[in-house]
Write a protein that holds these residues in place. Sequence first.
Motif, PDB file in Angstrom:
ATOM      1  N   ALA A 161       0.957  -1.298  -0.009  1.00 41.81           N
ATOM      2  CA  ALA A 161      -0.009  -0.119  -0.073  1.00 41.81           C
ATOM      3  C   ALA A 161       0.786   1.383   0.038  1.00 41.81           C
ATOM      4  O   ALA A 161       0.579   2.174  -0.628  1.00 41.81           O
ATOM      5  N   SER A 162       1.936   1.282   0.709  1.00 39.83           N
ATOM      6  CA  SER A 162       2.895   2.396   0.706  1.00 39.83           C
ATOM      7  C   SER A 162       3.394   2.630  -0.473  1.00 39.83           C
ATOM      8  O   SER A 162       3.548   3.700  -1.127  1.00 39.83           O
ATOM      9  N   ARG A 163       3.658   1.415  -1.227  1.00 42.65           N
ATOM     10  CA  ARG A 163       4.411   1.732  -2.589  1.00 42.65           C
ATOM     11  C   ARG A 163       3.333   2.166  -3.477  1.00 42.65           C
ATOM     12  O   ARG A 163       3.863   2.925  -4.464  1.00 42.65           O
ATOM     13  N   THR A 164       2.048   1.678  -3.609  1.00 47.69           N
ATOM     14  CA  THR A 164       1.061   1.982  -4.449  1.00 47.69           C
ATOM     15  C   THR A 164       0.744   3.360  -4.219  1.00 47.69           C
ATOM     16  O   THR A 164       0.548   4.316  -5.259  1.00 47.69           O
ATOM     17  N   ASP A 204       1.586   4.911  -7.713  1.00 43.72           N
ATOM     18  CA  ASP A 204       0.496   4.564  -8.637  1.00 43.72           C
ATOM     19  C   ASP A 204      -0.733   5.597  -8.337  1.00 43.72           C
ATOM     20  O   ASP A 204      -1.565   5.697  -9.327  1.00 43.72           O
ATOM     21  N   LEU A 205      -0.887   6.134  -6.992  1.00 39.73           N
ATOM     22  CA  LEU A 205      -2.049   6.839  -6.523  1.00 39.73           C
ATOM     23  C   LEU A 205      -1.748   8.090  -6.240  1.00 39.73           C
ATOM     24  O   LEU A 205      -1.913   8.421  -4.826  1.00 39.73           O
ATOM     25  N   PRO A 206      -1.196   9.009  -6.818  1.00 35.02           N
ATOM     26  CA  PRO A 206      -0.841  10.396  -6.451  1.00 35.02           C
ATOM     27  C   PRO A 206      -1.786  11.160  -5.713  1.00 35.02           C
ATOM     28  O   PRO A 206      -1.572  11.814  -4.587  1.00 35.02           O
ATOM     29  N   ALA A 207      -3.040  11.090  -6.160  1.00 30.15           N
ATOM     30  CA  ALA A 207      -4.014  12.031  -5.938  1.00 30.15           C
ATOM     31  C   ALA A 207      -4.554  11.473  -4.439  1.00 30.15           C
ATOM     32  O   ALA A 207      -4.912  12.294  -3.685  1.00 30.15           O
ATOM     33  N   THR A 208      -4.664  10.056  -4.463  1.00 32.03           N
ATOM     34  CA  THR A 208      -5.038   9.681  -2.946  1.00 32.03           C
ATOM     35  C   THR A 208      -3.990   9.793  -1.931  1.00 32.03           C
ATOM     36  O   THR A 208      -4.341  10.126  -0.926  1.00 32.03           O
ATOM     37  N   ARG A 209      -2.673   9.623  -2.284  1.00 26.95           N
ATOM     38  CA  ARG A 209      -1.723  10.027  -1.509  1.00 26.95           C
ATOM     39  C   ARG A 209      -1.806  11.609  -0.877  1.00 26.95           C
ATOM     40  O   ARG A 209      -1.799  11.596  -0.171  1.00 26.95           O
ATOM     41  N   ASP A 210      -2.027  12.527  -1.801  1.00 28.19           N
ATOM     42  CA  ASP A 210      -1.966  13.936  -1.405  1.00 28.19           C
ATOM     43  C   ASP A 210      -3.199  14.310  -0.628  1.00 28.19           C
ATOM     44  O   ASP A 210      -3.140  14.999   0.227  1.00 28.19           O
ATOM     45  N   ALA A 211      -4.510  13.229  -1.071  1.00 33.76           N
ATOM     46  CA  ALA A 211      -5.642  13.665  -0.263  1.00 33.76           C
ATOM     47  C   ALA A 211      -5.264  12.981   1.204  1.00 33.76           C
ATOM     48  O   ALA A 211      -5.775  13.743   2.268  1.00 33.76           O
ATOM     49  N   LEU A 212      -4.717  12.072   1.376  1.00 36.51           N
ATOM     50  CA  LEU A 212      -4.476  11.520   2.701  1.00 36.51           C
ATOM     51  C   LEU A 212      -3.413  12.187   3.473  1.00 36.51           C
ATOM     52  O   LEU A 212      -3.597  12.773   4.615  1.00 36.51           O
ATOM     53  N   ALA A 213      -2.550  12.861   2.861  1.00 35.94           N
ATOM     54  CA  ALA A 213      -1.406  13.813   3.261  1.00 35.94           C
ATOM     55  C   ALA A 213      -2.032  14.954   3.943  1.00 35.94           C
ATOM     56  O   ALA A 213      -1.462  15.596   4.893  1.00 35.94           O
ATOM     57  N   SER A 214      -3.107  15.650   3.212  1.00 37.60           N
ATOM     58  CA  SER A 214      -3.744  16.708   3.646  1.00 37.60           C
ATOM     59  C   SER A 214      -4.803  16.519   4.745  1.00 37.60           C
ATOM     60  O   SER A 214      -5.171  17.508   5.296  1.00 37.60           O
ATOM     61  N   GLY A 215      -5.193  15.108   5.096  1.00 37.63           N
ATOM     62  CA  GLY A 215      -5.965  14.676   5.935  1.00 37.63           C
ATOM     63  C   GLY A 215      -7.543  14.975   5.717  1.00 37.63           C
ATOM     64  O   GLY A 215      -8.313  14.578   6.527  1.00 37.63           O
TER      65      GLY A 215
END
Length: 475
Positions: A123-126, A130-141
């Motif tokens: 999941a961390s690799r993905t 692979d999912l930059p928008a999901t990563r950014d939404a999670l990082a912003s909380g």
Amino acid sequence: MTAEEPSEIRSESTAEPPPGTPPDPYLNPRHLSLVKPPLADFYDAIKDADREINQATARRAAAIYTAQRVLADVGRARAEAAERAGGPRPPWSPEEATKEEFTCEVSALLRLPRRTAETLIEASRTLAEDLPATRDALASGVISYRHAQVIMEQAWGIRVDDPEAAARARAVFEEVLVPDAEVLTVAKLADRARRVRERTHPETITARHQKSVEDRHVVFQALNDGMASLYLTGDAEKVQAAYHRTLDTALTLQGPEETRTLTQLAADVLTDVLIGGVTPDGLGAGVAAQVNVTVPVLTLLGKSEEPGYLAGYGPIDPDTARRLAAGAPSFTRLLTHPETGVVLSMGRDTYKPPAALKKWLEVRDETCTFPGCRRSAKRSDLDHSVEWQHGGETDAMNLAHLCPYHHAVKSYTRWSPRHLGDGRIEWTSPAGYSYIVEPSADMRPPRKPKPEPKPPVPFVDVWNLDPTPDDPTPF
């Protein structure tokens, strides 16, 4: 709003209710403004804490991904060194050994099962690749890790031979789902994600089903109060047919004298068929489930209500323990006695443990003895912690169960076990962390209490006693 459009959940805090709200007969709305601090402060604190949790999970994923990349470089360096050195090749390459070391390190560090740790690493690799928008939404909380998991789990299913086609499909999938994740519950997002994935997947459902059928499996889960669940994942039509046959059979058992409910009957029908039944082609004939149940001897005699212990599950009520110990052929009855021991060592006389020692160790360990692993001891290897060829003895304090995977981890990586002499095993990771695994059952004979020292007998010198008026002379 169409069925495809998610309903939004918006929250705005005001002291006064919105226009059109019917009056509360028990509360004057103006009373809310008298609350100190205002209720909105509490709700804002809840939202802030939740946002911080979401941001923390994003940081954890980034840290795992970074460590994974660093160790991948270490693995390649070890492989190059091994290539230059030559010599025999172990079953695991240096890259594979380094990868598995990292998986076990994360598993033990976060107290996760191996499969869960593997999923977290992937999941961390993905999220990173692979999912930059999901990563950014999670990082912003703005979305939770559970929402991100829903997106990832469905995105992982977009697998085709053409990497570029898969990347395009994931991008479209993510573009639709991330805004939804900000306003939908996890359950509603999961339902929507399945439908969106179906529309965006490059392959047909027929082709995907042919691959997915290989993932069929059964999972056992222990519950409280002597209960457990059995989960079956397989072809939809077969699982549904099994469910309906179970239900139809249960319906035939209903009657005026039957006190069990339909759901209780269905559960009894399914367990009876699985334990004692035979498939139409004869598969299962002569097969009986083998289970270990440990029963305290006083419980067996009815002198105590101490629970029994069902291997692979945990404590069971005394009546069930006594019933199983009374003669059920599919159970091995092991009675604990406060005075009885068992031979624990064969020294260096033999490599193969005797049957009594194997049974003793199976009850003591119950599962694989690597940190966090729950693989049954019955399906694990009985391993010499100090290898036989290196002087290790066939001894209870040098033998332990390891599942095939963790047996390989012990043999081909830098993880190392050490028996502490009381059934506990200390594992040291390549990073230097120490983890102690407790035995599932304490099988040591109890120590007999030392007798209280008798008080010394006072010495009386009868020859030198001074006579007194009240104490006549002894002679």
